[in-house]
Design a protein around this motif. Structure first.
Motif, PDB file in Angstrom:
ATOM      1  N   VAL A 188     -63.408 -16.393 -69.408  1.00 45.54           N
ATOM      2  CA  VAL A 188     -62.734 -15.436 -68.535  1.00 45.54           C
ATOM      3  C   VAL A 188     -61.246 -15.453 -68.857  1.00 45.54           C
ATOM      4  CG1 VAL A 188     -62.248 -14.786 -66.152  1.00 45.54           C
ATOM      5  CG2 VAL A 188     -64.481 -15.766 -66.743  1.00 45.54           C
ATOM      6  N   ILE A 189     -60.697 -14.262 -68.991  1.00 49.80           N
ATOM      7  CA  ILE A 189     -59.284 -14.127 -69.379  1.00 49.80           C
ATOM      8  C   ILE A 189     -58.551 -13.336 -68.307  1.00 49.80           C
ATOM      9  CG2 ILE A 189     -57.733 -13.212 -71.150  1.00 49.80           C
ATOM     10  CD1 ILE A 189     -60.244 -13.156 -72.955  1.00 49.80           C
ATOM     11  N   VAL A 190     -57.344 -13.748 -67.992  1.00 47.84           N
ATOM     12  CA  VAL A 190     -56.557 -13.030 -66.991  1.00 47.84           C
ATOM     13  C   VAL A 190     -55.475 -12.197 -67.675  1.00 47.84           C
ATOM     14  CG1 VAL A 190     -54.856 -14.887 -66.618  1.00 47.84           C
ATOM     15  CG2 VAL A 190     -55.377 -13.278 -64.760  1.00 47.84           C
ATOM     16  N   ASN A 191     -55.257 -11.011 -67.133  1.00 47.70           N
ATOM     17  CA  ASN A 191     -54.124 -10.192 -67.546  1.00 47.70           C
ATOM     18  C   ASN A 191     -52.993 -10.508 -66.565  1.00 47.70           C
ATOM     19  OD1 ASN A 191     -52.186  -8.164 -67.766  1.00 47.70           O
ATOM     20  ND2 ASN A 191     -53.692  -6.602 -68.291  1.00 47.70           N
ATOM     21  N   GLU A 192     -52.047 -11.310 -67.011  1.00 47.64           N
ATOM     22  CA  GLU A 192     -51.009 -11.803 -66.096  1.00 47.64           C
ATOM     23  C   GLU A 192     -50.080 -10.705 -65.604  1.00 47.64           C
ATOM     24  OE1 GLU A 192     -49.224 -15.176 -68.031  1.00 47.64           O
ATOM     25  OE2 GLU A 192     -51.002 -16.420 -67.680  1.00 47.64           O
ATOM     26  N   ASP A 193     -50.067  -9.585 -66.308  1.00 47.51           N
ATOM     27  CA  ASP A 193     -49.232  -8.469 -65.848  1.00 47.51           C
ATOM     28  C   ASP A 193     -49.842  -7.802 -64.613  1.00 47.51           C
ATOM     29  OD1 ASP A 193     -47.466  -8.921 -67.871  1.00 47.51           O
ATOM     30  OD2 ASP A 193     -48.350  -7.432 -69.216  1.00 47.51           O
ATOM     31  N   ARG A 194     -51.158  -7.915 -64.477  1.00 46.09           N
ATOM     32  CA  ARG A 194     -51.816  -7.284 -63.327  1.00 46.09           C
ATOM     33  C   ARG A 194     -52.048  -8.256 -62.179  1.00 46.09           C
ATOM     34  NH1 ARG A 194     -56.786  -3.545 -65.525  1.00 46.09           N
ATOM     35  NH2 ARG A 194     -55.580  -2.259 -66.949  1.00 46.09           N
ATOM     36  N   CYS A 195     -52.359  -9.507 -62.499  1.00 40.68           N
ATOM     37  CA  CYS A 195     -52.736 -10.491 -61.482  1.00 40.68           C
ATOM     38  C   CYS A 195     -51.576 -10.763 -60.530  1.00 40.68           C
ATOM     39  CB  CYS A 195     -53.163 -11.786 -62.158  1.00 40.68           C
ATOM     40  SG  CYS A 195     -53.513 -13.116 -60.991  1.00 40.68           S
ATOM     41  N   TYR A 196     -51.847 -10.643 -59.243  1.00 41.07           N
ATOM     42  CA  TYR A 196     -50.805 -10.952 -58.257  1.00 41.07           C
ATOM     43  C   TYR A 196     -51.135 -12.215 -57.467  1.00 41.07           C
ATOM     44  CZ  TYR A 196     -53.782  -8.473 -54.849  1.00 41.07           C
ATOM     45  OH  TYR A 196     -54.827  -8.083 -54.047  1.00 41.07           O
ATOM     46  N   LEU A 197     -52.021 -13.049 -58.054  1.00 45.36           N
ATOM     47  CA  LEU A 197     -52.310 -14.393 -57.522  1.00 45.36           C
ATOM     48  C   LEU A 197     -52.824 -14.361 -56.080  1.00 45.36           C
ATOM     49  CD1 LEU A 197     -49.260 -16.323 -59.056  1.00 45.36           C
ATOM     50  CD2 LEU A 197     -51.557 -16.096 -60.011  1.00 45.36           C
ATOM     51  N   CYS A 198     -53.724 -13.412 -55.803  1.00 46.20           N
ATOM     52  CA  CYS A 198     -54.266 -13.297 -54.443  1.00 46.20           C
ATOM     53  C   CYS A 198     -55.296 -14.380 -54.150  1.00 46.20           C
ATOM     54  CB  CYS A 198     -54.890 -11.922 -54.241  1.00 46.20           C
ATOM     55  SG  CYS A 198     -56.426 -11.666 -55.177  1.00 46.20           S
ATOM     56  N   GLY A 199     -55.881 -14.945 -55.194  1.00 47.61           N
ATOM     57  CA  GLY A 199     -56.871 -16.003 -55.002  1.00 47.61           C
ATOM     58  C   GLY A 199     -58.287 -15.509 -54.772  1.00 47.61           C
ATOM     59  N   GLY A 200     -58.477 -14.193 -54.796  1.00 51.25           N
ATOM     60  CA  GLY A 200     -59.810 -13.644 -54.530  1.00 51.25           C
ATOM     61  C   GLY A 200     -60.855 -14.126 -55.517  1.00 51.25           C
ATOM     62  N   CYS A 201     -60.515 -14.174 -56.774  1.00 53.97           N
ATOM     63  CA  CYS A 201     -61.478 -14.602 -57.800  1.00 53.97           C
ATOM     64  C   CYS A 201     -61.857 -16.063 -57.604  1.00 53.97           C
ATOM     65  CB  CYS A 201     -60.893 -14.375 -59.194  1.00 53.97           C
ATOM     66  SG  CYS A 201     -59.263 -15.117 -59.423  1.00 53.97           S
ATOM     67  N   ALA A 202     -60.888 -16.889 -57.283  1.00 57.18           N
ATOM     68  CA  ALA A 202     -61.168 -18.300 -57.051  1.00 57.18           C
ATOM     69  C   ALA A 202     -62.067 -18.462 -55.833  1.00 57.18           C
ATOM     70  CB  ALA A 202     -59.863 -19.069 -56.852  1.00 57.18           C
TER      71      ALA A 202
END
Ligand code: SF4
Ligand code: SF4
Length: 67
Positions: free
Chosen positions: A7-21
């Motif tokens: 799984v790869i994150v696009n750091e430009d889009r991710c706002y660290l909401c924690g939903g995926c975790a």
């Protein structure tokens, strides 16, 4: 056998909401104020996190199994 993924994150889009975790059944993702972290050894390639991200910041690439 289902394909193993990384799984790869696009750091430009991710706002660290924690939903995926929060939806990952094996705790293979951790989200801190300092960033997004993925633990390959815990991931079972279910793709739940990818579908759960509200901004489409996650994607998968096939995991190359070497040797
Ligand atoms: S694919 Fe499944 S096991 Fe792997 S990080 Fe995403 S939710 Fe967790
Ligand atoms: S759900 Fe998406 S935006 Fe939220 S922490 Fe995970 S990757 Fe980032």
């Amino acid at each position: 056998m289902p394909e193993k993924i990384r799984v790869i994150v696009n750091e430009d889009r991710c706002y660290l909401c924690g939903g995926c975790a929060g939806v990952c059944p094996t705790l293979a993702i951790e989200v801190h104020s300092s960033g997004w972290e993925f633990f390959q050894d815990k991931c079972i390639s279910c793709r739940i996190c990818i579908n759960a991200c509200p901004v489409g910041a996650l994607s998968a690439e096939p995991l190359e199994v070497s040797e």
